[in-house]
Design a protein around this motif. Structure first.
Motif, short mmCIF file in Angstrom:
data_model
loop_
_atom_site.label_atom_id
_atom_site.label_comp_id
_atom_site.label_asym_id
_atom_site.label_seq_id
_atom_site.Cartn_x
_atom_site.Cartn_y
_atom_site.Cartn_z
N GLN A 48 53.76 55.75 34.40
CA GLN A 48 52.95 55.37 33.29
C GLN A 48 53.00 53.81 32.89
OE1 GLN A 48 55.68 57.75 30.81
NE2 GLN A 48 54.13 59.01 30.37
N LEU A 49 53.98 53.08 33.01
CA LEU A 49 53.91 51.69 32.78
C LEU A 49 53.03 50.77 33.83
CD1 LEU A 49 57.81 51.21 32.30
CD2 LEU A 49 56.22 50.60 30.87
N GLY A 50 52.94 51.51 35.10
CA GLY A 50 51.94 50.94 36.11
C GLY A 50 50.63 51.17 35.77
N ASN A 51 50.25 52.10 35.11
CA ASN A 51 49.01 52.51 34.59
C ASN A 51 48.75 51.49 33.50
OD1 ASN A 51 48.62 54.56 36.49
ND2 ASN A 51 49.08 56.07 35.05
N LEU A 52 49.67 51.36 32.51
CA LEU A 52 49.53 50.29 31.48
C LEU A 52 49.12 49.05 31.99
CD1 LEU A 52 51.75 52.01 28.70
CD2 LEU A 52 49.07 51.78 28.60
N LEU A 53 49.98 48.58 32.75
CA LEU A 53 50.02 47.04 33.32
C LEU A 53 49.05 46.86 34.38
CD1 LEU A 53 53.70 46.18 33.05
CD2 LEU A 53 51.87 45.31 31.95
N GLY A 54 48.54 48.07 34.86
CA GLY A 54 47.30 47.78 35.97
C GLY A 54 47.89 47.47 37.39
N CYS A 55 48.96 48.24 37.57
CA CYS A 55 49.79 47.88 38.93
C CYS A 55 50.18 49.32 39.48
CB CYS A 55 50.84 46.61 38.90
SG CYS A 55 52.07 46.98 38.02
N SER A 56 51.06 49.21 40.35
CA SER A 56 51.45 50.32 41.12
C SER A 56 52.67 50.64 40.65
CB SER A 56 51.56 50.21 42.84
OG SER A 56 52.78 49.18 43.05
N ILE A 95 36.25 48.14 33.55
CA ILE A 95 37.33 48.17 34.53
C ILE A 95 37.34 49.69 34.78
CG2 ILE A 95 39.61 47.97 35.20
CD1 ILE A 95 39.41 45.55 33.56
N GLU A 96 37.27 50.63 33.79
CA GLU A 96 37.50 52.20 34.03
C GLU A 96 36.18 52.73 34.84
OE1 GLU A 96 38.39 54.55 30.53
OE2 GLU A 96 40.11 53.11 30.11
N ASN A 97 34.88 51.95 34.22
CA ASN A 97 33.73 52.43 35.12
C ASN A 97 33.65 51.82 36.55
OD1 ASN A 97 31.05 53.27 34.84
ND2 ASN A 97 30.29 51.29 34.81
N PHE A 98 34.13 50.72 36.75
CA PHE A 98 34.06 50.30 38.26
C PHE A 98 35.29 50.97 38.88
CE2 PHE A 98 35.98 46.10 40.60
CZ PHE A 98 34.97 46.32 41.70
N GLU A 99 36.46 51.58 38.39
CA GLU A 99 37.42 52.40 39.03
C GLU A 99 36.83 53.53 39.37
OE1 GLU A 99 41.70 51.08 37.34
OE2 GLU A 99 40.51 52.46 36.20
N LYS A 100 35.89 54.11 38.47
CA LYS A 100 35.46 55.59 38.73
C LYS A 100 34.32 55.56 39.88
CE LYS A 100 36.08 57.41 34.15
NZ LYS A 100 35.37 57.85 32.65
N LYS A 101 33.44 54.44 39.65
CA LYS A 101 32.67 54.15 40.92
C LYS A 101 33.20 54.01 42.15
CE LYS A 101 28.31 53.31 42.22
NZ LYS A 101 27.33 54.28 42.41
N ILE A 102 34.35 53.29 42.33
CA ILE A 102 35.06 53.13 43.45
C ILE A 102 35.65 54.41 44.16
CG2 ILE A 102 37.02 51.80 44.61
CD1 ILE A 102 36.36 49.51 43.16
N ASP A 103 36.09 55.03 43.10
CA ASP A 103 37.04 56.49 43.70
C ASP A 103 35.83 57.37 43.98
OD1 ASP A 103 39.32 55.61 42.88
OD2 ASP A 103 39.37 56.67 41.00
N SER A 104 34.42 57.62 43.40
CA SER A 104 33.47 58.49 43.84
C SER A 104 33.15 58.00 45.21
CB SER A 104 32.51 58.40 42.73
OG SER A 104 31.55 57.21 42.47
N GLU A 105 32.79 56.67 45.48
CA GLU A 105 32.44 56.24 46.68
C GLU A 105 33.56 56.66 47.83
OE1 GLU A 105 31.58 52.10 46.29
OE2 GLU A 105 29.68 52.53 45.27
#
Length: 165
Positions: free
Chosen positions: A65-73, A151-161
């Motif tokens: 959860q902390l990784g998701n909030l901070l944008g890291c693993s 950023i969420e839009n970018f992540e979704k696009k990369i995931d779909s590709e």
């Protein structure tokens, strides 16, 4: 070449401005991290951000959860947490909601740090924003908040590709 030269060079088209905004986010992040890391000896900026989220959260958060909030693993959170445990700022315990998850809990040293040591640095942070009017701060806040949607839009696009390949 200086920053003003770069601003002039990239101000001609929307595409160039997008490139400049992307570059600015990276450069500003690096500059802020360097300033913080050189100015506050107890912890790094990344450690500070982790402590801030842990301190502000009502519930114990897992590494994931902390990784998701901070944008890291999750692994990056684990590395940061291990250092903060050694420094006495946090403890790590099993998540009450997920037996596989580990949570970070602040110690009293975190509160002492924010009450005593960080107060002087917090005052100095005002220098970062004193070049803005109140209206500009509000606009910047709104636009940076909207950046998360981009950023969420970018992540979704990369995931779909990735799924297509």
């Amino acid at each position: 070449m200086n920053q003003n030269d770069l601003i002039k060079r990239f101000s001609s088209t929307t595409e160039n401005q997008e490139k400049a905004v992307f570059s600015t986010l990276f450069i500003a992040g690096n500059k802020l991290q360097t300033l913080f890391d050189n100015h506050i000896p107890q912890i790094t900026l990344k450690q500070f951000m982790l402590l801030s989220i842990v301190r502000q959260s009502k519930d114990a958060l897992t590494f994931t959860q902390l990784g998701n909030l901070l944008g890291c693993s999750r692994q990056n959170i684990k590395k940061l947490a291990d250092v903060l445990v050694k420094k006495g700022f946090i403890t790590i315990s099993q998540s009450p909601n997920d037996t596989r998850g580990m949570c970070i809990c602040p110690t009293e040293k975190v509160n002492e740090f924010y009450k005593n040591d960080f107060l002087k640095y917090q005052e100095q942070l005002k220098y970062l924003f004193e070049v803005y009017t109140d209206e500009e701060i509000e606009t910047l806040f709104i636009l940076l908040s909207k950046l998360y949607a981009g950023i969420e839009n970018f992540e979704k696009k990369i995931d779909s590709e990735k799924k297509e390949n």
